[in-house]
Design a protein around this motif. Structure first.
Motif, PDB file in Angstrom:
ATOM      1  N   GLN A 871      85.508  43.204  58.736  1.00  0.00           N
ATOM      2  CA  GLN A 871      86.323  41.829  59.093  1.00  0.00           C
ATOM      3  C   GLN A 871      87.226  42.044  59.472  1.00  0.00           C
ATOM      4  O   GLN A 871      88.298  41.451  61.176  1.00  0.00           O
ATOM      5  N   TYR A 872      88.307  43.099  58.925  1.00  0.00           N
ATOM      6  CA  TYR A 872      89.853  43.208  59.373  1.00  0.00           C
ATOM      7  C   TYR A 872      89.739  44.433  58.493  1.00  0.00           C
ATOM      8  O   TYR A 872      89.479  45.042  57.582  1.00  0.00           O
ATOM      9  N   LEU A 873      90.753  44.655  59.803  1.00  0.00           N
ATOM     10  CA  LEU A 873      91.211  46.015  59.239  1.00  0.00           C
ATOM     11  C   LEU A 873      92.812  45.859  60.129  1.00  0.00           C
ATOM     12  O   LEU A 873      93.836  45.726  60.448  1.00  0.00           O
ATOM     13  N   GLY A 874      93.175  46.382  58.902  1.00  0.00           N
ATOM     14  CA  GLY A 874      94.619  46.583  58.228  1.00  0.00           C
ATOM     15  C   GLY A 874      95.302  47.596  58.743  1.00  0.00           C
ATOM     16  O   GLY A 874      95.269  49.202  57.890  1.00  0.00           O
ATOM     17  N   LEU A 875      95.987  48.128  59.497  1.00  0.00           N
ATOM     18  CA  LEU A 875      97.069  49.365  59.571  1.00  0.00           C
ATOM     19  C   LEU A 875      98.130  49.625  59.510  1.00  0.00           C
ATOM     20  O   LEU A 875      99.108  51.066  60.182  1.00  0.00           O
ATOM     21  N   TRP A 876      99.150  48.607  59.983  1.00  0.00           N
ATOM     22  CA  TRP A 876     100.699  48.433  59.878  1.00  0.00           C
ATOM     23  C   TRP A 876     100.774  49.867  59.054  1.00  0.00           C
ATOM     24  O   TRP A 876     100.763  49.986  58.409  1.00  0.00           O
ATOM     25  N   GLY A 877     101.926  49.878  60.187  1.00  0.00           N
ATOM     26  CA  GLY A 877     103.325  50.688  59.462  1.00  0.00           C
ATOM     27  C   GLY A 877     102.485  52.344  59.456  1.00  0.00           C
ATOM     28  O   GLY A 877     102.814  52.939  58.735  1.00  0.00           O
ATOM     29  N   ASN A 878     101.284  52.661  60.697  1.00  0.00           N
ATOM     30  CA  ASN A 878     101.072  53.727  60.164  1.00  0.00           C
ATOM     31  C   ASN A 878     101.400  54.660  61.256  1.00  0.00           C
ATOM     32  O   ASN A 878     102.611  53.781  61.912  1.00  0.00           O
ATOM     33  N   LYS A 879     100.850  55.790  61.602  1.00  0.00           N
ATOM     34  CA  LYS A 879     101.368  56.739  62.955  1.00  0.00           C
ATOM     35  C   LYS A 879     100.592  57.414  64.025  1.00  0.00           C
ATOM     36  O   LYS A 879     100.078  58.336  64.173  1.00  0.00           O
ATOM     37  N   ILE A 880      99.253  56.218  64.064  1.00  0.00           N
ATOM     38  CA  ILE A 880      97.961  55.888  64.797  1.00  0.00           C
ATOM     39  C   ILE A 880      98.612  56.373  66.410  1.00  0.00           C
ATOM     40  O   ILE A 880      98.084  56.969  67.287  1.00  0.00           O
ATOM     41  N   GLY A 881      99.983  55.687  67.235  1.00  0.00           N
ATOM     42  CA  GLY A 881     100.065  56.122  68.503  1.00  0.00           C
ATOM     43  C   GLY A 881      98.641  55.782  69.443  1.00  0.00           C
ATOM     44  O   GLY A 881      97.597  55.231  69.217  1.00  0.00           O
ATOM     45  N   ASP A 882      98.898  56.156  70.180  1.00  0.00           N
ATOM     46  CA  ASP A 882      98.061  55.577  71.735  1.00  0.00           C
ATOM     47  C   ASP A 882      96.334  56.735  71.811  1.00  0.00           C
ATOM     48  O   ASP A 882      95.872  55.729  71.145  1.00  0.00           O
ATOM     49  N   ARG A 883      96.599  57.635  71.107  1.00  0.00           N
ATOM     50  CA  ARG A 883      95.319  58.302  70.862  1.00  0.00           C
ATOM     51  C   ARG A 883      94.322  57.669  70.131  1.00  0.00           C
ATOM     52  O   ARG A 883      92.923  57.106  69.817  1.00  0.00           O
ATOM     53  N   GLY A 884      94.900  57.396  68.402  1.00  0.00           N
ATOM     54  CA  GLY A 884      94.769  56.203  67.680  1.00  0.00           C
ATOM     55  C   GLY A 884      94.372  54.796  68.168  1.00  0.00           C
ATOM     56  O   GLY A 884      93.343  54.698  67.660  1.00  0.00           O
ATOM     57  N   ALA A 885      95.221  54.252  68.938  1.00  0.00           N
ATOM     58  CA  ALA A 885      94.577  53.024  69.380  1.00  0.00           C
ATOM     59  C   ALA A 885      93.511  52.940  69.898  1.00  0.00           C
ATOM     60  O   ALA A 885      92.878  52.711  69.901  1.00  0.00           O
ATOM     61  N   GLU A 886      93.183  54.288  70.873  1.00  0.00           N
ATOM     62  CA  GLU A 886      92.420  54.464  72.023  1.00  0.00           C
ATOM     63  C   GLU A 886      91.343  54.432  71.061  1.00  0.00           C
ATOM     64  O   GLU A 886      89.964  53.367  71.529  1.00  0.00           O
TER      65      GLU A 886
END
Ligand code: ADP
Length: 981
Positions: A871-886
């Motif tokens: 239900q909850y996914l928090g990745l605040w303050g990492n470096k996932i960039g566009d590729r990671g978000a996609e």
């Protein structure tokens, strides 16, 4: 005629006028000008001004160099000569047409500025050399040797200035800046009467020398190695983990040099720096290292005088003293000009440092009730010390104070400049220490391997004092005698055995089964001394006290007591235990083995806050006890009595039954054990009673008091499952909060041992401790009973997480984990992916402020695509960039559970936003999406708006701090009210 030709044709005349006066001054002046005009570079200057060559050789060399540099250089040279020589000497010489333009650009570094201004500076600084040297010395740019080199009496004042400038150039930019700053401050350059005051007199320098050598002598060896003498501090010192306590929740790791430096300053007006750490975490050793490095001029170079104090030794000072007397009597006697040295200290507070080791061992708890500010008035030591710490007395002098955290109350905290926490050794520190201890690499390897094979012991070794014991007792350890140590009591029994064995007449490695009984007499005598000392906050004992307790030279020679040689207050010999924890251990031995104890001893130990001074300790250690301070003394004693109680619990454990069998009648031992169990149970009850009723709609939660962890540790020492089980039977909470409780691997071992018996699953909140990978491993036995685990800011890396998740996958109840601000990288995301694939009831994963990149996000996405519970996914303050978000957006599209997603501050641009827009358009569950602090532009936001048109579940999308103008933000938020900019 060209300047070039003029130099050739007039060479002999030029040589004659420059060298004619027999002094180097004209040459030096010409050189100053040529350096300033950039005709000569530094290397030219050094090649010309060779001191060992005669003056005329130097001048010839100059003529050659200038000639080689061409016409412009030659004309500037002639101009310089013309400027330097008096009119009468210039007669008959031809200086040509005039000189080329001299560069007008202001130099951009301090070093170049000094060169450009060199001719003026020589005149300016002539009357100010002392002041300049003083500043360079106190800021650490110059050493005394440098100053001596400049001020050699053979040099004229101008030459001294030039040597000073040369030396500054040699030292570099910082020195140059310091000198420039000094020059700015001293403008105008008229002689300043104040300068007299700033000069460091020969007597002060002599005193510094004496103090340095006395401090060096005191800090060269570690007391725990005193007996063997085989290790100097240099050989064995290993850096500990030093962290800043700034209350922000973020961890800043510090180096030794930062303890006194500006980093982490919370209160500029305060002068006291507090270094906290548990007993044995290495506070005294760190201070000792600081002292040694200062004495060698390798650190704290701005500190002219450093005065080290030990609070345990100050306890023994019963006279009223003035600050002046305190400094000279307790630290270093000034053979000459005491008044002058003291005046220097008063006048230069910023150049002085005081250190106070072991404030927790000071008899009296800190109070700021009595004000005192006169450095020459005699007052009781506590008044003196507390006023120094407050800054009422000697404002501006920095003080470094060490203490265990428990002993620092809010009244002292107000006066702190900053607080630094020493957390013991890191895993790498442990290996490094073992390697230093065992010069034989094969032996070091064996010890390291054996530690790695026993993580409980490895956990203990994070505390340097345990690491020291374990390493010292490696023979007993590797010999595999009996069982492997599991508790701190085991470790201290090991050291006891080791010391007795060392002195044993029997062959190496053979210590009869009844070794304790054989040495019972010594143990009891030491134990009595230790206990009475603890109860009276007395850690230093005179020979007379030893005698009164019946301790013989042979007892002392066992090595548990060491001679404390720097107690300069009195002439007679004094002793202290090797370490405070050893004193606690002997006290515990006495409590357990003495047949005549009355029952109150144990209850006093387990309820230290309600303790009263026993008549016996008052009588025996009357000299240590100041009747006026008795009431407040318990603050300092509590931590020691708690350690003692922990040892008592351990010694009364069934595990040591055989060892104690012949030393103490079984009935007495069992009676004591029962009493301990009862006290522990009572202590737990008190805690449970303090749990407030849950507010409606909230979980029933307990915020543990510091002594909760101590009680758990005592239960662990007893190594009796039924006691742990009973203790937990009555704990009925859904959330257990243990934040900021100094929980390291040792505490994790104890916590898991006890918490595993909880009846119902809890949320275990351990944020802001020092759990680390070893601690995580220690927690595994209780993971099955944790529905949530909060480990924010705990120095955990991928290695620890891998082990945690391997176990977590098999724990049905385990549903949430928060790992904000640890040391996680892409190497751990595949394990989370496996967890998500396997556990279809996992609810919340928070990995903010770690080092996860697009690769990690892709791996995570792989697991997410199979998960229907998160239900909850928090990745605040990492470096996932566009590729990671996609990748994440694609994986989450089919989720029927996701409510909350945070990708704040992840370098996500519009491409990522397009993918997230897809997710929004398809999700039926997502409610909040955090995208602040990314680089999404207008097109990205427009696609999010399109997505939102098809979605009714999303309530908020946060977009603050993206690539949009205020006008765009306003316009777009009008289009979609769920967006927040
Ligand atoms: P504390 O003052 O925190 O009680 P100590 O500085 O007295 O702890 O440390 C106890 C023992 O642990 C020392 O005598 C020494 O043997 C070992 N020790 C502590 N810190 C270090 C260190 N940085 N390097 C090597 N050994 C250390």
């Amino acid at each position: 005629m060209s300047a070039h030709q003029l130099i050739i044709t007039q060479r002999a005349e030029l040589l004659a006028v420059i060298c004619g006066g027999g002094t180097a001054e004209p040459l030096d002046c010409v050189l100053d000008l040529l350096l300033a005009w950039e005709v000569l570079v530094w290397e030219d200057y050094l090649s010309i001004r060779l001191a060992e060559k005669p003056l005329c050789s130097n001048v010839r060399q100059l003529l050659d160099v200038v000639y080689d540099k061409g016409e412009d250089a030659c004309s500037l040279f002639l101009a310089a000569i013309s400027q330097v020589l008096p009119e009468e000497q210039k007669a008959g010489l031809c200086f040509g047409k005039g000189c080329a333009e001299v560069g007008k650009n202001r130099p951009d570094t301090a070093t170049l500025t000094l060169l450009a201004d060199r001719p003026v500076l020589v005149t300016k600084l002539r009357d100010n050399i002392d002041g300049a040297l003083n500043v360079l010395l106190t800021t650490g740019c110059f050493t005394i040797k440098d100053c001596d080199g400049v001020q050699l009496p053979v040099y004229t004042p101008s030459q001294q200035v030039r040597r000073l400038l040369d030396q500054v150039k040699f030292k570099g930019e910082t020195a140059a800046k310091t000198l420039l700053q000094y020059l700015e401050q001293t403008e105008p350059t008229r002689p300043n009467p104040e300068d007299k005051k700033n000069q460091i007199s020969a007597d002060c320098l002599l005193y510094q020398k004496k103090l340095r050598s006395s401090v060096a002598a005191q800090s060269l060896f570690l007391s725990t190695y005193g007996g063997t003498g085989s290790f100097s501090l240099d050989d064995i010192y290993t850096d500990g983990l030093l962290e800043l306590m700034d209350g922000s929740g973020e961890t800043t790791t510090l180096g030794l040099e930062d303890v006194v430096g500006p980093i982490g300053t919370l209160n500029e007006d305060a002068d006291t720096i507090l270094l906290t750490g548990e007993a044995g975490s290495g506070k005294s050793t760190l201070l000792q290292r600081l002292h040694l490095l200062w004495a060698r001029e390798a650190l704290l170079t701005n500190t002219f005088l450093l005065f080290p104090f030990s609070c345990r030794k100050l306890n023994a000072e019963h006279r009223e003293l003035s600050l002046k007397e305190l400094l000279f009597l307790h630290c270093c006697w000034s053979d000459r000009s005491q008044d002058e040295v003291f005046q220097f200290i008063l006048d230069h507070p910023h150049m002085i440092l005081f250190t106070f080791d072991g404030l927790d061992e000071f008899k009296q708890g800190f109070t700021d009730e009595e004000r005192h500010c006169c450095p020459t008035k005699q007052v009781p030591i506590p008044v003196l010390l507390f006023n120094l710490l407050q800054g009422t007395l000697m404002k501006g002098i920095l003080k470094v104070v060490t203490s265990r955290p428990q002993a620092v109350g809010p009244s002292l905290k107000r006066y702190l400049r900053k607080e630094v926490h020493l957390k013991g050794f890191s895993p790498r520190g442990i290996s490094c220490f073992v390697k230093k201890h065992h010069i034989d690499p094969a032996m070091a390897r064996r010890v390291i391997d054996s530690l790695q094979g026993n993580t409980v012991l490895l956990g203990l070794c994070h505390m340097p004092v345990f690491c020291w014991i374990v390493t010292k007792c490696h023979q007993e350890l590797l010999g595999g005698q009996d069982s492997i140590p599991q508790t701190i009591t085991d470790v201290y029994l090991l050291v006891l055995q080791h010391f007795f064995q060392r002195k044993s007449s029997q062959p190496q490695g053979v210590l009869g089964k009844a070794w304790l009984e054989e040495h019972l007499d010594t143990v009891l005598k030491l134990g009595q001394l230790a206990l009475e000392g603890l109860e009276a906050s007395c850690y230093v004992f005179s020979g007379y006290e030893l005698q009164r307790n019946g301790l013989t030279d042979q007892d002392v020679s066992m090595g548990f007591l060491i001679y404390c040689n720097d107690l300069s207050v009195t002439d007679c010999k004094h002793y202290e235990f090797l370490h405070i924890t050893l004193q606690c251990f002997f006290a515990a031995m006495f409590v357990v083995l003495n047949r005549n104890n009355n029952r109150s001893v144990i209850s006093r130990l387990f309820q230290p806050q309600y303790r009263q001074m026993s008549g016996r300790s008052q009588r025996c250690l009357g000299h240590c006890i100041d009747p006026l301070v008795e009431v407040k003394s318990h603050v300092a004693e509590t931590p020691n009595l708690q350690i003692t109680a922990q040892f008592v619990s351990g010694l009364l454990s069934q595990r040591h039954h055989n060892l104690l069998l012949d030393c103490c009648p079984t009935a007495v031992r069992e009676r004591k054990a029962k009493q301990v169990v009862k006290s522990l149970s009572k202590g737990m009850q008190r805690h449970f009673k303090s749990i407030p009723r849950p507010v409606e709609g909230e979980k029933k939660s307990m915020h543990a008091m510091p002594s909760f962890v101590w009680l758990i540790k005592c239960i662990y020492e007893m190594q009796d499952n039924s006691i742990a089980q009973d203790a937990m039977a009555k704990l009925d909470v859904e959330h257990l909060k243990l934040t900021y409780c100094n929980i390291g691997p040792v505490e994790c071992t104890a916590l898991a041992y006890v918490l595993k018996y909880l009846r119902n699953p809890v949320g275990l909140q351990l944020d802001n401790n020092s759990v680390g990978d070893v601690g995580v491993e220690q927690l595994l036995p209780c993971l099955h009973i944790c529905h949530s685990l909060y480990l924010r800011n705990n120095n955990i890396s991928d290695e620890g997480i891998q082990k945690l998740l391997e176990k977590g996958m098999k724990c049905e109840s385990f549903q949430k984990i928060a790992l904000f601000n640890n040391k996680l990288t892409d190497a751990c995301t595949q394990h989370f992916a496996s967890l998500l694939k396997t556990k279809q009831n996992f609810l919340s994963l928070r990995l903010g402020n770690n080092n996860i990149t697009s690769l990690g996000a892709e791996q995570l996405a792989e697991g997410l695509s199979y998960n229907q519970s998160l239900q909850y996914l928090g990745l605040w303050g990492n470096k996932i960039g566009d590729r990671g978000a996609e990748a994440l957006a694609t994986a989450l599209k089919n989720s029927t559970a996701l409510i909350w997603l945070s990708l704040v501050d992840n370098g996500v641009g519009s491409a990522g936003a397009y993918a997230l827009a897809e997710l929004i358009s398809q999700s039926k569950t997502l409610e909040v999406l955090w995208l602040n602090k990314n680089c999404i532009s207008r097109a990205g936001v427009e696609s999010l708006i399109e997505g939102l048109k098809m979605n009714s579940s999303v309530k908020e999308v946060w977009l603050r701090g993206n690539n949009l103008s205020p006008e765009e933000e306003e316009e777009l938020s009008k289009q979609e009210s769920r967006l927040t900019f």
